[in-house]
Design a protein around this motif. Structure first.
Motif, mmCIF file in Angstrom:
data_model
loop_
_atom_site.group_PDB
_atom_site.id
_atom_site.type_symbol
_atom_site.label_atom_id
_atom_site.label_comp_id
_atom_site.label_asym_id
_atom_site.label_seq_id
_atom_site.Cartn_x
_atom_site.Cartn_y
_atom_site.Cartn_z
ATOM 1 N N TYR A 10 29.407 17.901 69.347
ATOM 2 C CA TYR A 10 28.732 17.410 70.551
ATOM 3 C C TYR A 10 27.551 16.499 70.247
ATOM 4 O O TYR A 10 27.550 15.335 70.597
ATOM 5 C CB TYR A 10 28.223 18.583 71.398
ATOM 6 N N ASN A 11 26.550 17.111 69.618
ATOM 7 C CA ASN A 11 25.258 16.437 69.567
ATOM 8 C C ASN A 11 25.057 15.691 68.254
ATOM 9 O O ASN A 11 24.048 15.854 67.592
ATOM 10 C CB ASN A 11 24.155 17.467 69.778
ATOM 11 N N VAL A 66 24.259 12.850 67.789
ATOM 12 C CA VAL A 66 23.149 11.885 67.819
ATOM 13 C C VAL A 66 21.935 12.419 67.061
ATOM 14 O O VAL A 66 21.102 11.649 66.615
ATOM 15 C CB VAL A 66 22.722 11.558 69.256
ATOM 16 N N ILE A 67 21.870 13.733 66.926
ATOM 17 C CA ILE A 67 20.697 14.309 66.259
ATOM 18 C C ILE A 67 20.710 13.977 64.774
ATOM 19 O O ILE A 67 19.665 13.790 64.166
ATOM 20 C CB ILE A 67 20.677 15.845 66.471
ATOM 21 N N ILE A 68 21.898 13.895 64.193
ATOM 22 C CA ILE A 68 21.975 13.685 62.746
ATOM 23 C C ILE A 68 21.778 12.209 62.437
ATOM 24 O O ILE A 68 22.384 11.347 63.078
ATOM 25 C CB ILE A 68 23.350 14.135 62.209
ATOM 26 N N PRO A 69 20.941 11.884 61.460
ATOM 27 C CA PRO A 69 20.764 10.481 61.086
ATOM 28 C C PRO A 69 22.074 9.880 60.558
ATOM 29 O O PRO A 69 22.945 10.597 60.066
ATOM 30 C CB PRO A 69 19.724 10.540 59.969
ATOM 31 N N VAL A 70 22.171 8.561 60.689
ATOM 32 C CA VAL A 70 23.437 7.885 60.393
ATOM 33 C C VAL A 70 23.949 8.185 58.990
ATOM 34 O O VAL A 70 25.118 8.500 58.790
ATOM 35 C CB VAL A 70 23.251 6.367 60.591
ATOM 36 N N LEU A 106 23.510 10.651 57.026
ATOM 37 C CA LEU A 106 24.039 12.005 56.868
ATOM 38 C C LEU A 106 25.372 12.148 57.583
ATOM 39 O O LEU A 106 26.314 12.740 57.049
ATOM 40 C CB LEU A 106 23.023 13.012 57.411
ATOM 41 N N PHE A 131 29.305 24.419 74.910
ATOM 42 C CA PHE A 131 28.134 23.755 75.486
ATOM 43 C C PHE A 131 27.285 23.004 74.473
ATOM 44 O O PHE A 131 26.239 22.464 74.827
ATOM 45 C CB PHE A 131 27.248 24.777 76.204
ATOM 46 N N GLY A 132 27.641 23.025 73.218
ATOM 47 C CA GLY A 132 26.821 22.316 72.247
ATOM 48 C C GLY A 132 25.464 22.951 72.071
ATOM 49 O O GLY A 132 25.320 24.176 72.162
ATOM 50 N N ILE A 133 24.454 22.129 71.881
ATOM 51 C CA ILE A 133 23.139 22.657 71.546
ATOM 52 C C ILE A 133 22.512 23.395 72.732
ATOM 53 O O ILE A 133 21.744 24.351 72.546
ATOM 54 C CB ILE A 133 22.224 21.519 71.027
ATOM 55 N N VAL A 134 22.899 22.996 73.945
ATOM 56 C CA VAL A 134 22.412 23.733 75.116
ATOM 57 C C VAL A 134 22.951 25.162 75.091
ATOM 58 O O VAL A 134 22.253 26.121 75.421
ATOM 59 C CB VAL A 134 22.838 23.015 76.414
ATOM 60 N N ALA A 165 20.897 27.148 72.749
ATOM 61 C CA ALA A 165 19.625 27.522 73.375
ATOM 62 C C ALA A 165 19.841 28.664 74.361
ATOM 63 O O ALA A 165 19.060 29.622 74.383
ATOM 64 C CB ALA A 165 19.022 26.315 74.083
ATOM 65 N N MET A 211 24.750 16.386 78.492
ATOM 66 C CA MET A 211 26.173 16.647 78.703
ATOM 67 C C MET A 211 26.641 16.110 80.046
ATOM 68 O O MET A 211 26.843 16.887 80.995
ATOM 69 C CB MET A 211 26.486 18.130 78.567
ATOM 70 N N PHE A 246 16.093 14.023 58.051
ATOM 71 C CA PHE A 246 17.356 14.690 58.301
ATOM 72 C C PHE A 246 17.650 14.887 59.782
ATOM 73 O O PHE A 246 18.718 15.344 60.145
ATOM 74 C CB PHE A 246 17.384 16.039 57.586
ATOM 75 N N LEU A 247 16.705 14.573 60.659
ATOM 76 C CA LEU A 247 16.950 14.789 62.085
ATOM 77 C C LEU A 247 16.441 13.614 62.903
ATOM 78 O O LEU A 247 15.274 13.251 62.812
ATOM 79 C CB LEU A 247 16.256 16.064 62.571
ATOM 80 N N ASP A 248 17.322 13.028 63.688
ATOM 81 C CA ASP A 248 16.909 12.034 64.672
ATOM 82 C C ASP A 248 16.819 12.722 66.016
ATOM 83 O O ASP A 248 17.193 13.868 66.160
ATOM 84 C CB ASP A 248 17.972 10.933 64.760
ATOM 85 N N ARG A 249 16.376 11.989 67.010
ATOM 86 C CA ARG A 249 16.471 12.456 68.397
ATOM 87 C C ARG A 249 15.914 13.856 68.618
ATOM 88 O O ARG A 249 16.623 14.792 68.976
ATOM 89 C CB ARG A 249 17.928 12.396 68.872
ATOM 90 N N ALA A 259 16.710 21.087 74.843
ATOM 91 C CA ALA A 259 17.471 22.342 74.806
ATOM 92 C C ALA A 259 16.521 23.528 74.706
ATOM 93 O O ALA A 259 16.695 24.542 75.389
ATOM 94 C CB ALA A 259 18.442 22.325 73.640
ATOM 95 N N MET A 260 15.504 23.389 73.857
ATOM 96 C CA MET A 260 14.583 24.501 73.677
ATOM 97 C C MET A 260 13.634 24.632 74.879
ATOM 98 O O MET A 260 13.234 25.723 75.251
ATOM 99 C CB MET A 260 13.761 24.305 72.398
ATOM 100 N N MET A 309 14.375 24.201 77.790
ATOM 101 C CA MET A 309 15.099 24.940 78.823
ATOM 102 C C MET A 309 14.681 26.414 78.801
ATOM 103 O O MET A 309 14.518 27.043 79.851
ATOM 104 C CB MET A 309 16.593 24.821 78.559
ATOM 105 N N ILE A 310 14.492 26.941 77.591
ATOM 106 C CA ILE A 310 14.075 28.345 77.484
ATOM 107 C C ILE A 310 12.676 28.512 78.066
ATOM 108 O O ILE A 310 12.383 29.497 78.747
ATOM 109 C CB ILE A 310 14.120 28.793 76.013
#
Lengths: 490, 369
Positions: free
Chosen positions: A304-305, A307-311, A313, A416-419, A422, B116, B263-266, B273-274, B276-277
């Motif tokens: 799903y998500n 987009v979070i991972i850099p290109v 990787l 639901f992916g990362i949601v 959570a 989503m 190691f993490l974008d966005r 997501a967090m 939301m909690i």
């Protein structure tokens, strides 16, 4: 048979009547021994009754039969430490079933119960599933009285109280609740006793069974009692104001009330230097999250998500997944289930075969599956780290709960992916907050927040700082010690 | 193992319940709305709004003080008689349920837009309904613990806000009060919306362990919220220029987009997501207070069944209405306007009414003696 028993609740003074009665009571028990003899000094016939396998033959021969049969003085005595006289059939048959031998004398309407127990038992060994580096190397055995003795060795105090209860219609298993009389909260004891007395089963074979009958929420995956085979952990929990339930016949004892964080404490923490054990504790919590969420995060990020991972990787992950025909969820489930099967297969095998399973499994997972293009390299790393992380948690039950909860997390992440992750975390937090152990909050000291207890939660503060017992068990006496901080010498 | 069987919450839980209820979806849009009306001086409006909400909270406490053990629903009956009281209670209940629905719908709609887009509303609401049910029917004590824990859990947001500071231009904030006080005052009307949530003092006050500390509790709670808002707004204002910020619907989220590590974008995705909690506290508190209110009105009702009914209504509404984001915003705005009446106007009236009643009684008593 039962009607006969009801007709005569007490024994008669005629020996042959009593022998007939006992024979009918113990119909179909070929191991029942009835030794009839004459007590020389008073010239009376007598009979000694016991169950062959449960009594110590030496004790019966040397301490009971020999003095009675051969001594000629007026008051022959049996040299047995514990002796009760009894005239109720119920108590007598219970005593025989418990391994005592019973002496009937002709013309006497009371029988003597002689403490001659001696059944086959294991010697005290190193704890098997809770190995420790610096802790004691004695584990509990299957005899309740011995286990109590093992704990008493650590707390030689008259304040160490024992409440004995019998559970089970047939088994009448002895459950001994051990606690410190001037520390432990009496309300919790009342609650505990009430719950145990409500149990109505044939017999309790294992401490785990007892736990399942008296826990607060049977639908929760989390253990609500600490089950330990270490006398030193049990003793340290008693000192914190908790209750320890020793179940006769089980090499584990149950400890309650507990909290979520207490499953992350190990007895080694207190014998290692505090900085190092604090570091290890933090590692355990980290491992808890890895074991619970890593496969779910993998699924969420890949499917799903991304987009979070850099290109950079994502390209390398993509290359590794190039040949894999399954979606990430199927890949993860396949590997996690394989891992669980390997673990389960390894447990019950004898050590030499267990090793083979480990090697075969490791090679199959590590090399062949990747080369065959069934799973990706990254997935193997994820599964391996998850497995190792789940074994870092010192308590087996908690580790098992985490391994189980991983699967719902993976399913929810695949939808639901990362949601979903959570929401899963939120559900977990809420469950831990609302869970109770013997009516005390399971989430303490995190929810309700009790900062005074944080000294032994994420870190293990130096022992001289921990002057108070944990609040969670509501100890009557909060002060634990008042040792000064060791002074630095110039 | 509580000595008294009645529910009680600690001072800290009281504070964090109020604070948790106040910080909601508004936090994501507030900087833009402020910039639109008051430019970069918007943060002054936050302080003014904070002062107003403290004053309103104090009125609530003063009105409740006479009957410290009575809940709002008892008070309604006590002061207005049976029928008017019941009606008022029902209106208040509808406000609580409506508030919690508005927040669930808002977060779901934001989640859909950012994360989503293809998942239908009711799926997300179903996902959130499970944990909501698990805690709501346990009552006020448990939500107090939840709010407390989630507050500590939410502290990392502040650390996240520190990242954009590298790129911020504090000169954007100058000069202060560049267009006079009028825009600032009119923006205050906006900010008081973000403080909504302190009106739960009406229901929570009887459960507070030490009633004497209630005043300090509401002051601390509102100040916490104020500091949180000011911090976010200042970071946003110093990062975006006053014109640029208007382009983003959710400036706080857009702000976090700039954070990048190896190691993490966005980070905005993870944050949302967090977050939301964190927001869940708001709707959970509203909903469980509503469930509590139903229990007060209909003593025979079971909290678990009431919760299920409310959640089913939520699900059904999401299926039937299929709200667009604009509609959800409209719904939130309507709820907020009702909220202003209930949280700011009503306490004043109630306080005045109580004073008046007391005055009449005193005079009356004076006559008879």
């Amino acid at each position: 048979m039962s009607s006969q028993q009801q007709q005569r609740a007490t024994i008669s003074n005629n020996l042959s009547d009593n022998i007939t009665q006992i024979k009918s009571l113990f119909q179909g028990s070929p191991d029942l021994v009835i030794r009839e003899f004459i007590i020389q000094s008073i010239r009376k016939t007598a009979a000694l009754v016991y169950l062959g396998g449960l009594t110590d033959k030496n004790s019966v021969n040397n301490n009971v039969l020999e003095p009675l049969m051969f001594q000629l003085n007026m008051n022959p005595t049996v040299s047995i430490s514990h002796l009760i006289t009894e005239d109720q059939w119920r108590a007598i048959s219970a005593a025989i079933l418990g391994g005592s031998s019973v002496l009937f004398v002709n013309g006497n309407a009371e029988a003597s119960i002689l403490d001659t127990q001696g059944w086959p038992q294991r010697s005290i060994e190193d704890p098997q599933i809770e190995a420790s580096l610096k802790g004691a190397h004695q584990g509990f055995v299957e005899t309740g009285s011995q286990n109590i003795a093992l704990i008493r060795r650590y707390i030689p105090s008259t304040e160490l109280k024992i409440k004995e209860l019998r559970v089970g219609q047939r088994g009448a298993t002895t459950v001994s609740i051990m606690y410190l009389g001037d520390v432990a909260q009496p309300e919790i004891l009342d609650e505990l006793v009430e719950r145990i007395q409500k149990i109505n089963v044939d017999a309790i074979i294992n401490a785990g069974e007892l736990g399942e009958f008296i826990e607060d929420n049977p639908y929760s995956p989390f253990p609500q009692f600490i089950s330990t085979e270490r006398p030193d952990s049990a003793a340290s929990q008693i000192l914190q104001g908790r209750y320890v339930m020793v179940v006769d016949g089980s090499p584990n004892v149950l400890i309650g009330p507990t909290t979520f964080v207490s499953f992350f404490q190990s007895i080694d923490d207190y014998s290692t230097r505090w900085l190092i054990s604090s570091f290890i504790r933090v590692t355990r919590y980290f491992a808890f999250f890895i074991a619970l969420f890593l496969p779910a995060i993998y699924i969420a990020l890949i499917s799903y998500n991304y987009v979070i991972i850099p290109v950079k990787l994502i390209i390398s992950i993509g290359e590794s997944r190039e040949r894999v025909p399954f979606p990430p969820f199927a890949e993860a489930i396949l590997m996690e289930i394989t891992l669980e099967m390997l673990r389960e297969a390894g447990i019950r095998l004898p050590a030499p075969i267990g090793q083979t399973v480990g090697i075969v499994g490791g090679i199959v997972i590590g090399q062949a599956a990747v080369q065959a293009g069934i799973v990706s390299n990254i997935m193997v790393i994820v599964v391996a780290s998850t497995a190792i992380a789940s074994f870092i948690i010192p308590n087996y039950d908690m580790g098992a709960a985490v391994r189980f909860l991983r699967f719902p997390m993976m399913i929810i992440a695949s939808i639901f992916g990362i949601v979903g992750i959570a929401a899963g975390l939120m559900t977990l937090i809420i469950h831990l907050i609302t869970l109770k152990s013997l009516d005390t909050p399971y989430g303490s000291p995190l929810a309700p927040v009790r900062f005074t207890d944080w000294k032994d939660t994420f870190i293990r503060a130096p022992l001289w700082i921990m002057k108070k017992r944990p609040v969670n068990a509501h100890p009557v006496q909060l002060e634990r010690q008042d040792s000064p901080q060791p002074e630095e010498n110039p | 193992m509580q000595k008294s069987k009645s529910i009680q919450i600690t001072w800290l839980q009281f504070v964090l319940l109020i604070h948790g209820t106040q910080v909601g979806v508004g936090f994501l849009t507030l900087p833009r709305e402020l910039a639109k009306v008051a430019g970069t001086d918007g943060w002054i409006s936050i302080i003014l709004g904070g002062v107003l909400s403290v004053v309103a909270s104090l009125f609530i406490i003063h009105a409740m003080k006479r009957q410290p053990e009575a809940t709002l629903f008892d008070l309604f009956n006590h002061y207005f008689g049976k029928w008017v009281g019941k009606t008022a209670s029902v209106i208040f209940l509808f406000y609580l349920i409506g508030g919690s629905l508005a927040i669930i719908f808002s977060i779901v709609s934001i989640l859909r837009i950012w994360l989503m887009p293809k998942t239908p509303d009711f799926m997300l609401i179903l996902l959130l309904a499970v944990p909501t049910y698990m805690i709501v029917h346990h009552g006020i004590k448990m939500i107090g613990r939840y709010a407390e824990l989630i507050f500590y859990f939410s502290l990392w947001i502040i650390i996240l806000l520190a990242f954009p500071l590298n790129h911020s231009h504090w000169l954007y904030l100058l000069p202060f009060i560049k267009e006079g006080w009028m825009p600032i005052l009119s923006a205050t009307r906006l900010t008081i919306l973000s403080y909504l949530g302190f009106e739960i003092t009406f229901i929570l006050y009887p459960f507070l362990m030490n009633k004497k500390k209630a005043v300090s509790a509401v002051i601390v709670a509102n100040t916490l919220t104020m500091l949180f808002y000011i911090l976010t707004t200042l970071v946003c204002f110093s990062y975006f220029s006053s014109l640029e910020i208007l382009q983003y619907t959710w400036p706080t989220l857009s702000l976090l987009k700039v954070i990048r590590v190896q190691f993490l974008d966005r980070w905005d995705v993870i944050f949302l997501a967090m977050y939301m909690i964190v927001i869940s506290v708001t709707w959970i508190v509203y909903m469980s207070l509503a469930v509590f209110g139903v229990k007060q009105l209909i003593p025979k009702s079971k909290p678990s069944i009431t919760t299920v009914v409310i959640l089913l209504i939520t699900l059904a509404l999401s299926l039937v209405l299929d709200l667009s984001h604009t509609q959800v915003t409209q719904m939130t705005r309507t709820m907020s306007n009702i909220g202003i009446v209930i949280a700011y106007v009503f306490p004043l009236c109630l306080w005045g009414y109580v004073k008046l009643l007391e005055g009449i009684r005193r005079n009356h008593g004076g006559d008879s003696s």
